[in-house]
Write a protein that holds these residues in place. Structure first.
Motif, PDB file in Angstrom:
ATOM      1  N   GLU A   1      54.075  52.567   3.493  1.00 43.49           N
ATOM      2  CA  GLU A   1      53.633  52.240   4.852  1.00 43.49           C
ATOM      3  C   GLU A   1      52.119  52.397   4.970  1.00 43.49           C
ATOM      4  OE1 GLU A   1      54.325  53.713   9.487  1.00 43.49           O
ATOM      5  OE2 GLU A   1      55.472  54.613   7.849  1.00 43.49           O
ATOM      6  N   LYS A   2      51.581  53.492   4.427  1.00 43.70           N
ATOM      7  CA  LYS A   2      50.127  53.714   4.484  1.00 43.70           C
ATOM      8  C   LYS A   2      49.390  52.655   3.676  1.00 43.70           C
ATOM      9  CE  LYS A   2      50.812  57.603   6.709  1.00 43.70           C
ATOM     10  NZ  LYS A   2      50.602  57.668   8.176  1.00 43.70           N
ATOM     11  N   ALA A   3      49.918  52.314   2.501  1.00 35.20           N
ATOM     12  CA  ALA A   3      49.247  51.355   1.630  1.00 35.20           C
ATOM     13  C   ALA A   3      49.252  49.955   2.236  1.00 35.20           C
ATOM     14  CB  ALA A   3      49.909  51.341   0.262  1.00 35.20           C
ATOM     15  N   VAL A   4      50.358  49.564   2.821  1.00 34.83           N
ATOM     16  CA  VAL A   4      50.433  48.235   3.447  1.00 34.83           C
ATOM     17  C   VAL A   4      49.452  48.143   4.619  1.00 34.83           C
ATOM     18  CG1 VAL A   4      51.912  46.700   4.792  1.00 34.83           C
ATOM     19  CG2 VAL A   4      52.798  47.772   2.714  1.00 34.83           C
TER      20      VAL A   4
ATOM     21  N   VAL B   1      36.484  53.746   8.984  1.00 39.52           N
ATOM     22  CA  VAL B   1      36.933  55.066   9.420  1.00 39.52           C
ATOM     23  C   VAL B   1      38.451  55.167   9.341  1.00 39.52           C
ATOM     24  CG1 VAL B   1      37.046  56.677  11.357  1.00 39.52           C
ATOM     25  CG2 VAL B   1      34.926  55.410  10.909  1.00 39.52           C
ATOM     26  N   SER B   2      39.118  54.121   9.843  1.00 40.90           N
ATOM     27  CA  SER B   2      40.587  54.123   9.807  1.00 40.90           C
ATOM     28  C   SER B   2      41.098  54.083   8.372  1.00 40.90           C
ATOM     29  CB  SER B   2      41.131  52.922  10.586  1.00 40.90           C
ATOM     30  OG  SER B   2      40.781  52.990  11.944  1.00 40.90           O
ATOM     31  N   ARG B   3      40.406  53.279   7.534  1.00 45.33           N
ATOM     32  CA  ARG B   3      40.836  53.178   6.134  1.00 45.33           C
ATOM     33  C   ARG B   3      40.705  54.538   5.425  1.00 45.33           C
ATOM     34  NH1 ARG B   3      41.615  48.758   3.522  1.00 45.33           N
ATOM     35  NH2 ARG B   3      40.325  47.519   4.944  1.00 45.33           N
ATOM     36  N   GLN B   4      39.614  55.238   5.734  1.00 48.62           N
ATOM     37  CA  GLN B   4      39.403  56.540   5.103  1.00 48.62           C
ATOM     38  C   GLN B   4      40.463  57.550   5.557  1.00 48.62           C
ATOM     39  OE1 GLN B   4      37.208  57.298   2.630  1.00 48.62           O
ATOM     40  NE2 GLN B   4      38.418  59.220   2.559  1.00 48.62           N
ATOM     41  N   ALA B   5      40.791  57.484   6.855  1.00 50.52           N
ATOM     42  CA  ALA B   5      41.827  58.385   7.367  1.00 50.52           C
ATOM     43  C   ALA B   5      43.168  58.106   6.678  1.00 50.52           C
ATOM     44  CB  ALA B   5      41.959  58.223   8.875  1.00 50.52           C
ATOM     45  N   LEU B   6      43.454  56.804   6.504  1.00 45.72           N
ATOM     46  CA  LEU B   6      44.693  56.439   5.811  1.00 45.72           C
ATOM     47  C   LEU B   6      44.677  56.911   4.357  1.00 45.72           C
ATOM     48  CD1 LEU B   6      45.264  52.794   7.143  1.00 45.72           C
ATOM     49  CD2 LEU B   6      46.780  54.759   7.509  1.00 45.72           C
ATOM     50  N   ASN B   7      43.519  56.801   3.740  1.00 42.99           N
ATOM     51  CA  ASN B   7      43.392  57.229   2.338  1.00 42.99           C
ATOM     52  C   ASN B   7      43.605  58.740   2.196  1.00 42.99           C
ATOM     53  OD1 ASN B   7      42.627  56.542  -0.492  1.00 42.99           O
ATOM     54  ND2 ASN B   7      40.967  57.976  -0.078  1.00 42.99           N
ATOM     55  N   ASP B   8      43.096  59.494   3.154  1.00 50.36           N
ATOM     56  CA  ASP B   8      43.287  60.944   3.127  1.00 50.36           C
ATOM     57  C   ASP B   8      44.775  61.298   3.280  1.00 50.36           C
ATOM     58  OD1 ASP B   8      40.584  61.269   2.851  1.00 50.36           O
ATOM     59  OD2 ASP B   8      40.225  61.687   4.984  1.00 50.36           O
ATOM     60  N   GLU B   9      45.430  60.624   4.218  1.00 46.85           N
ATOM     61  CA  GLU B   9      46.859  60.862   4.416  1.00 46.85           C
ATOM     62  C   GLU B   9      47.649  60.444   3.177  1.00 46.85           C
ATOM     63  OE1 GLU B   9      48.095  58.833   7.919  1.00 46.85           O
ATOM     64  OE2 GLU B   9      46.774  59.970   9.265  1.00 46.85           O
ATOM     65  N   PHE B  10      47.238  59.332   2.581  1.00 42.92           N
ATOM     66  CA  PHE B  10      47.901  58.822   1.369  1.00 42.92           C
ATOM     67  C   PHE B  10      47.804  59.860   0.242  1.00 42.92           C
ATOM     68  CE2 PHE B  10      48.164  56.512  -2.607  1.00 42.92           C
ATOM     69  CZ  PHE B  10      49.183  55.589  -2.389  1.00 42.92           C
ATOM     70  N   GLY B  11      46.602  60.422   0.079  1.00 42.21           N
ATOM     71  CA  GLY B  11      46.399  61.407  -0.979  1.00 42.21           C
ATOM     72  C   GLY B  11      47.245  62.657  -0.775  1.00 42.21           C
ATOM     73  N   ALA B  12      47.363  63.099   0.470  1.00 32.89           N
ATOM     74  CA  ALA B  12      48.164  64.289   0.762  1.00 32.89           C
ATOM     75  C   ALA B  12      49.649  64.038   0.467  1.00 32.89           C
ATOM     76  CB  ALA B  12      47.974  64.701   2.220  1.00 32.89           C
ATOM     77  N   LEU B  13      50.136  62.869   0.871  1.00 29.48           N
ATOM     78  CA  LEU B  13      51.532  62.511   0.593  1.00 29.48           C
ATOM     79  C   LEU B  13      51.775  62.362  -0.904  1.00 29.48           C
ATOM     80  CD1 LEU B  13      52.120  59.861   3.416  1.00 29.48           C
ATOM     81  CD2 LEU B  13      53.114  62.151   3.310  1.00 29.48           C
TER      82      LEU B  13
ATOM     83  N   SER C   1      40.234  50.906  -0.578  1.00 29.43           N
ATOM     84  CA  SER C   1      39.813  49.509  -0.481  1.00 29.43           C
ATOM     85  C   SER C   1      41.045  48.626  -0.400  1.00 29.43           C
ATOM     86  CB  SER C   1      38.960  49.114  -1.691  1.00 29.43           C
ATOM     87  OG  SER C   1      39.762  49.071  -2.863  1.00 29.43           O
ATOM     88  N   VAL C   2      40.824  47.364  -0.019  1.00 29.47           N
ATOM     89  CA  VAL C   2      41.951  46.432   0.079  1.00 29.47           C
ATOM     90  C   VAL C   2      42.613  46.258  -1.285  1.00 29.47           C
ATOM     91  CG1 VAL C   2      42.615  44.047   0.537  1.00 29.47           C
ATOM     92  CG2 VAL C   2      40.993  45.195   2.063  1.00 29.47           C
ATOM     93  N   ALA C   3      41.801  46.123  -2.322  1.00 30.51           N
ATOM     94  CA  ALA C   3      42.344  45.933  -3.674  1.00 30.51           C
ATOM     95  C   ALA C   3      43.145  47.156  -4.121  1.00 30.51           C
ATOM     96  CB  ALA C   3      41.204  45.664  -4.658  1.00 30.51           C
ATOM     97  N   ASP C   4      42.590  48.343  -3.847  1.00 30.58           N
ATOM     98  CA  ASP C   4      43.318  49.566  -4.215  1.00 30.58           C
ATOM     99  C   ASP C   4      44.625  49.682  -3.444  1.00 30.58           C
ATOM    100  OD1 ASP C   4      41.362  50.313  -5.967  1.00 30.58           O
ATOM    101  OD2 ASP C   4      40.367  51.712  -4.592  1.00 30.58           O
ATOM    102  N   ALA C   5      44.587  49.298  -2.179  1.00 30.80           N
ATOM    103  CA  ALA C   5      45.791  49.377  -1.357  1.00 30.80           C
ATOM    104  C   ALA C   5      46.865  48.422  -1.868  1.00 30.80           C
ATOM    105  CB  ALA C   5      45.455  49.078   0.096  1.00 30.80           C
ATOM    106  N   GLN C   6      46.443  47.202  -2.252  1.00 33.71           N
ATOM    107  CA  GLN C   6      47.402  46.228  -2.774  1.00 33.71           C
ATOM    108  C   GLN C   6      47.989  46.677  -4.109  1.00 33.71           C
ATOM    109  OE1 GLN C   6      44.974  42.664  -2.772  1.00 33.71           O
ATOM    110  NE2 GLN C   6      45.561  42.106  -0.670  1.00 33.71           N
ATOM    111  N   ALA C   7      47.142  47.289  -4.930  1.00 31.97           N
ATOM    112  CA  ALA C   7      47.630  47.812  -6.214  1.00 31.97           C
ATOM    113  C   ALA C   7      48.616  48.954  -5.981  1.00 31.97           C
ATOM    114  CB  ALA C   7      46.457  48.292  -7.060  1.00 31.97           C
ATOM    115  N   ALA C   8      48.328  49.755  -4.977  1.00 29.83           N
ATOM    116  CA  ALA C   8      49.211  50.875  -4.657  1.00 29.83           C
ATOM    117  C   ALA C   8      50.565  50.374  -4.168  1.00 29.83           C
ATOM    118  CB  ALA C   8      48.558  51.769  -3.610  1.00 29.83           C
ATOM    119  N   VAL C   9      50.542  49.317  -3.353  1.00 27.55           N
ATOM    120  CA  VAL C   9      51.803  48.754  -2.853  1.00 27.55           C
ATOM    121  C   VAL C   9      52.666  48.291  -4.016  1.00 27.55           C
ATOM    122  CG1 VAL C   9      52.837  46.857  -1.569  1.00 27.55           C
ATOM    123  CG2 VAL C   9      50.903  48.089  -0.594  1.00 27.55           C
ATOM    124  N   SER C  10      52.043  47.595  -4.975  1.00 23.82           N
ATOM    125  CA  SER C  10      52.792  47.098  -6.135  1.00 23.82           C
ATOM    126  C   SER C  10      53.386  48.250  -6.944  1.00 23.82           C
ATOM    127  CB  SER C  10      51.869  46.261  -7.023  1.00 23.82           C
ATOM    128  OG  SER C  10      52.560  45.816  -8.173  1.00 23.82           O
TER     129      SER C  10
END
Length: 282
Positions: free
Chosen positions: A101-104, A114-126, A188-197
């Protein structure tokens, strides 16, 4: 009268009827002692003297029961270890869904920094929680879901032969099942897409791993149920061999008491008979 006495009692040194009475009373006393032992122990075969063959068979069966108890203990440990592994797998599965959900969300090109960074922080914690769950999924020294984890093994035979083995499932980050790496981010968008895959592949792999663990747990439970039934049946068989029928034993006890009383009375009469020989000298 004197002729009868002469025929029945011709010696004051040997009283045949008294000797017969003693033997009968001793036999009754022996039976009563055996009956009393059955009542006090609840067993008709309590020692080698009672029935050596039956006692030998019962001892072998008791050894089987002891072995089956060990098998049940081994199966219980394996089941608990599998339950812990499955619980860890469920936890990882839930985290992967949250991570997806965070990656998508982070793959949206219009998302501000700012929002992307917040999502990245939450992603890392999870993401890091996966490592914590996997590392702590241990029972009795066995961890079947960490990298290089232990296979789950249980003994199935009362003689120590035969085992059930459930292969370890590596659920660690960057492993063969959870391909999401321990450093994966969505900054980043590319990192997020790679994470989704990677997450989608991980979810698919995890489903297969959990299926294997679940199948193993079912096999363990079925074997445990059978082992308990076999143990109960064996114990019942031992009881049939050595346990006394207390209803019949109680009846025998009462009957032997009557026999004892009659035997004592008969012996008393037999012991009085030699006195009749005095009539020959009157």
């Amino acid at each position: 009268m004197n002729l009868w006495v002469l025929k029945m009692v011709n010696s004051i040194n040997t009283n045949a009827s008294s000797l017969l009475g003693v033997r009968n009373l001793q036999r009754t006393n022996s039976l009563q002692a055996k009956t009393q032992n059955e009542i006090s122990t609840g067993k008709k075969v309590d020692s080698v003297k009672d029935n050596a063959a039956i006692l030998s068979i019962a001892q072998l069966l008791k050894a089987d029961v002891a072995g089956l108890n060990s098998v049940k203990g081994s199966l219980d440990r394996a089941l608990s270890t599998t339950d812990v592994a499955l619980a860890a797998g469920d936890g990882v599965s839930d985290l992967l869904l949250e991570l997806k959900e965070k990656a998508v969300t982070a793959s949206d090109p219009g998302l501000d920094d700012v929002s992307r960074q917040a999502l990245n922080d939450e992603f890392g914690a999870l993401r890091d929680q996966i490592t914590s769950i996997v590392d702590n999924a241990e029972f009795n020294g066995t961890n079947a879901v960490k990298s290089g984890g232990d296979d789950i093994v249980a003994v199935t035979g009362a003689d120590g032969q035969g085992v059930i083995q459930i292969d370890a499932q590596d659920l660690s980050l960057g492993g063969p099942n959870v391909t999401l790496s321990a450093s994966q981010g969505i900054s980043s968008v590319a990192d997020a897409q790679a994470a989704v895959s990677a997450i989608e592949d991980s979810i698919s792999n995890l489903s297969s791993s959990l299926s294997q663990l679940g199948a193993g747990a079912s096999q363990l439970q079925e074997t445990k149920d059978f082992t308990e039934s076999l143990s109960n049946a064996t114990e019942e068989g031992i009881g049939n061999l050595v346990d006394a029928d207390l209803g019949a034993t109680s009846a025998a006890f009462e009957a032997n008491q009557v026999k004892q009383a009659l035997g004592i009375q008969a012996l008393s009469i037999s012991n009085q008979a030699p006195g009749a020989i005095l009539s020959l000298f009157r």
